[in-house]
Design a protein around this motif. Structure first.
Motif, short mmCIF file in Angstrom:
data_model
loop_
_atom_site.label_atom_id
_atom_site.label_comp_id
_atom_site.label_asym_id
_atom_site.label_seq_id
_atom_site.Cartn_x
_atom_site.Cartn_y
_atom_site.Cartn_z
N ILE A 264 -1.23 -8.26 11.03
CA ILE A 264 -0.31 -8.28 9.89
C ILE A 264 1.09 -7.91 10.34
O ILE A 264 2.08 -8.55 9.95
CB ILE A 264 -0.80 -7.31 8.79
CG1 ILE A 264 -2.12 -7.81 8.19
CG2 ILE A 264 0.25 -7.17 7.70
CD1 ILE A 264 -2.02 -9.13 7.49
N ILE A 268 4.36 -10.43 10.15
CA ILE A 268 5.59 -10.11 9.42
C ILE A 268 6.81 -10.28 10.33
O ILE A 268 7.83 -10.86 9.92
CB ILE A 268 5.52 -8.68 8.85
CG1 ILE A 268 4.45 -8.60 7.76
CG2 ILE A 268 6.87 -8.25 8.28
CD1 ILE A 268 4.22 -7.19 7.25
N GLY A 272 9.91 -13.13 10.09
CA GLY A 272 11.32 -12.77 10.10
C GLY A 272 12.16 -13.68 10.99
O GLY A 272 13.37 -13.80 10.79
N VAL A 329 11.35 -11.53 5.55
CA VAL A 329 10.66 -10.32 6.03
C VAL A 329 10.30 -9.41 4.86
O VAL A 329 9.19 -8.88 4.78
CB VAL A 329 11.55 -9.57 7.04
CG1 VAL A 329 11.01 -8.18 7.32
CG2 VAL A 329 11.62 -10.34 8.35
N ALA A 332 7.42 -11.02 2.92
CA ALA A 332 6.15 -10.93 3.65
C ALA A 332 5.61 -9.51 3.64
O ALA A 332 4.41 -9.29 3.48
CB ALA A 332 6.34 -11.41 5.09
N ASN A 333 6.50 -8.53 3.80
CA ASN A 333 6.05 -7.14 3.76
C ASN A 333 5.56 -6.75 2.38
O ASN A 333 4.61 -5.98 2.24
CB ASN A 333 7.19 -6.23 4.21
CG ASN A 333 6.76 -4.78 4.30
OD1 ASN A 333 6.03 -4.39 5.19
ND2 ASN A 333 7.21 -3.96 3.36
N ARG A 334 6.21 -7.28 1.34
CA ARG A 334 5.77 -6.98 -0.02
C ARG A 334 4.37 -7.54 -0.28
O ARG A 334 3.52 -6.89 -0.90
CB ARG A 334 6.77 -7.58 -1.02
CG ARG A 334 6.51 -7.24 -2.47
CD ARG A 334 6.68 -5.75 -2.72
NE ARG A 334 6.44 -5.42 -4.11
CZ ARG A 334 7.38 -5.42 -5.05
NH1 ARG A 334 8.63 -5.74 -4.72
NH2 ARG A 334 7.08 -5.09 -6.28
N ALA A 336 2.13 -8.13 2.08
CA ALA A 336 1.20 -7.35 2.91
C ALA A 336 0.91 -5.98 2.28
O ALA A 336 -0.21 -5.48 2.37
CB ALA A 336 1.78 -7.17 4.31
N ARG A 337 1.91 -5.38 1.63
CA ARG A 337 1.69 -4.08 0.99
C ARG A 337 0.70 -4.19 -0.16
O ARG A 337 -0.03 -3.22 -0.46
CB ARG A 337 3.01 -3.53 0.47
CG ARG A 337 3.91 -2.94 1.54
CD ARG A 337 5.19 -2.41 0.97
NE ARG A 337 4.90 -1.34 -0.01
CZ ARG A 337 5.84 -0.80 -0.78
NH1 ARG A 337 7.09 -1.21 -0.71
NH2 ARG A 337 5.51 0.16 -1.61
N GLY A 342 1.15 -3.09 4.77
CA GLY A 342 2.58 -3.31 4.92
C GLY A 342 3.14 -2.66 6.18
O GLY A 342 2.58 -1.73 6.74
N LEU A 343 4.29 -3.19 6.63
CA LEU A 343 4.96 -2.66 7.81
C LEU A 343 5.68 -1.36 7.47
O LEU A 343 5.79 -0.48 8.31
CB LEU A 343 5.94 -3.68 8.37
CG LEU A 343 6.66 -3.34 9.69
CD1 LEU A 343 5.66 -3.08 10.79
CD2 LEU A 343 7.62 -4.45 10.07
#
Length: 344
Positions: A264, A268, A272, A329, A332-334, A336-337, A342-343
């Motif tokens: 993941i 992300i 980016g 980015v 994608a992080n949102r 993944a969260r 998430g990152l």
């Protein structure tokens, strides 16, 4: 005076101890709380200074990293002001007149810009779809090799292309796929009697572009997944083998879930760079016959910025590219969260 009146009068004169506290008792309570607070703050300050002194060597080692990012990453960002100016060499960055958003308007008024952006997204998207799983598969395969010498040999062979410049890789590609002098076309001509223009057809050019990227970077990108595989508890594999699980089931049930956080994070970071398709690879492999599919943002900025000396327009294009990458980015992080991976 009746007995009732006497009892009432005594109740007014005598006050129970639970209703009021002597002033001295209240002051003692406040003083004790203040003392405990000051003591805790003193401990925190003393502990923080002690940790700071213990980590001074680490902070000194971190100074070159900070200086590197400040000098080579953050300070050059001041040059983004060129995107909002009519830049000239003679007047310099701060002496050039302000142009506002004229460069951005010119970008979106250019007829070919939408095709360039689409080519960038298409090639980057295909690189992620095809190229991103390859290091994971390679790491899984290398992890199953038990012979150390053979494993090291394979790792060396797949790591080596990463250290080759794209000019060298481009020369190798031309040597193999050239229509007149290519090794592959010599074999095709002997078998079928004619050659095939691999580098001059759009679909074959895209296939060569993707394959060369995978060949060059898959081995190097597999290192982080190999490191993540070493952190998996081997007792999980032993317990699953006792339960009758085969290699495929162990990979699906144990290995991939353990690699998921790393996958993941890398995905992300890869998203980016969706708009930042590498200049070197495209520039080395492109030609006029496939310019409609190979013209991307990076090569477009090179042509208008370096060859035509239109630095304001090239800077505006680069700023637009970076903003789109930032939005991708964050999105994608949102996403993944929402899955707890998430990152940040």
């Amino acid at each position: 005076m009746s007995r009732y009146d006497e009892f009432k009068l005594q109740s007014k004169e005598v006050t129970p101890m639970s209703q009021t506290l002597p002033p001295s008792t209240s002051a003692m309570v406040n003083q004790k709380a203040s003392t405990e607070k000051n003591k805790s703050n003193w401990l925190v300050r003393k502990y923080g200074k002690r940790v700071l002194k213990q980590n001074i060597p680490l902070y000194i080692m971190f100074v070159p990293v900070i200086l590197f990012f400040l000098i080579f990453k953050y300070y050059p960002m001041t040059g983004l002001v060129i995107a909002f100016k009519k830049y000239s060499f003679i007047k310099g960055i701060w002496g050039s007149p302000w142009a506002g958003l004229d460069s951005f308007r010119m970008i979106f008024q250019t007829k070919q810009i939408f095709g360039i952006v689409w080519n960038t997204l298409k090639l980057s998207g295909l690189s992620i779809i095809i190229g991103f799983p390859m290091p994971i598969i390679l790491a899984l395969l290398l992890n199953e090799v038990w012979k150390i010498r053979f494993k090291r040999l394979v790792q060396t062979l797949v790591y080596l292309p990463h250290f080759l410049n794209w000019v060298i890789v481009g020369g190798i590609v031309v040597t193999v796929f050239s229509q007149s002098t290519g090794t592959l076309n010599h074999l095709i001509e002997r078998i079928f009697g004619e050659t095939y223009p691999f580098l001059y057809k759009e679909y074959s050019w895209i296939a060569i572009f993707l394959a060369s990227g995978v060949w060059k970077e898959a081995g190097w990108n597999a290192i982080i997944y190999l490191a993540a595989l070493t952190a998996i508890d081997q007792s999980l594999y032993e317990a699953s083998s006792i339960d009758g699980a085969n290699k495929w089931q162990q990979t699906i049930r144990i290995t991939l879930p353990a690699l998921l956080p790393t996958i993941i994070i890398m995905l992300i970071l890869k998203i980016g760079h969706l708009m930042e398709l590498g200049f070197d690879q495209v520039f080395v492999l492109q030609n006029n016959a496939v310019s409609e599919i190979s013209e991307v943002i990076s090569t477009f900025m090179y042509k208008i910025g370096i060859q035509q000396a239109n630095f304001s327009l090239a800077t505006a294009m680069g700023l637009f590219e970076s903003l789109v990458g930032l939005i991708l980015v964050l999105a994608a992080n949102r996403i993944a969260r929402s899955f707890g991976q998430g990152l940040w």
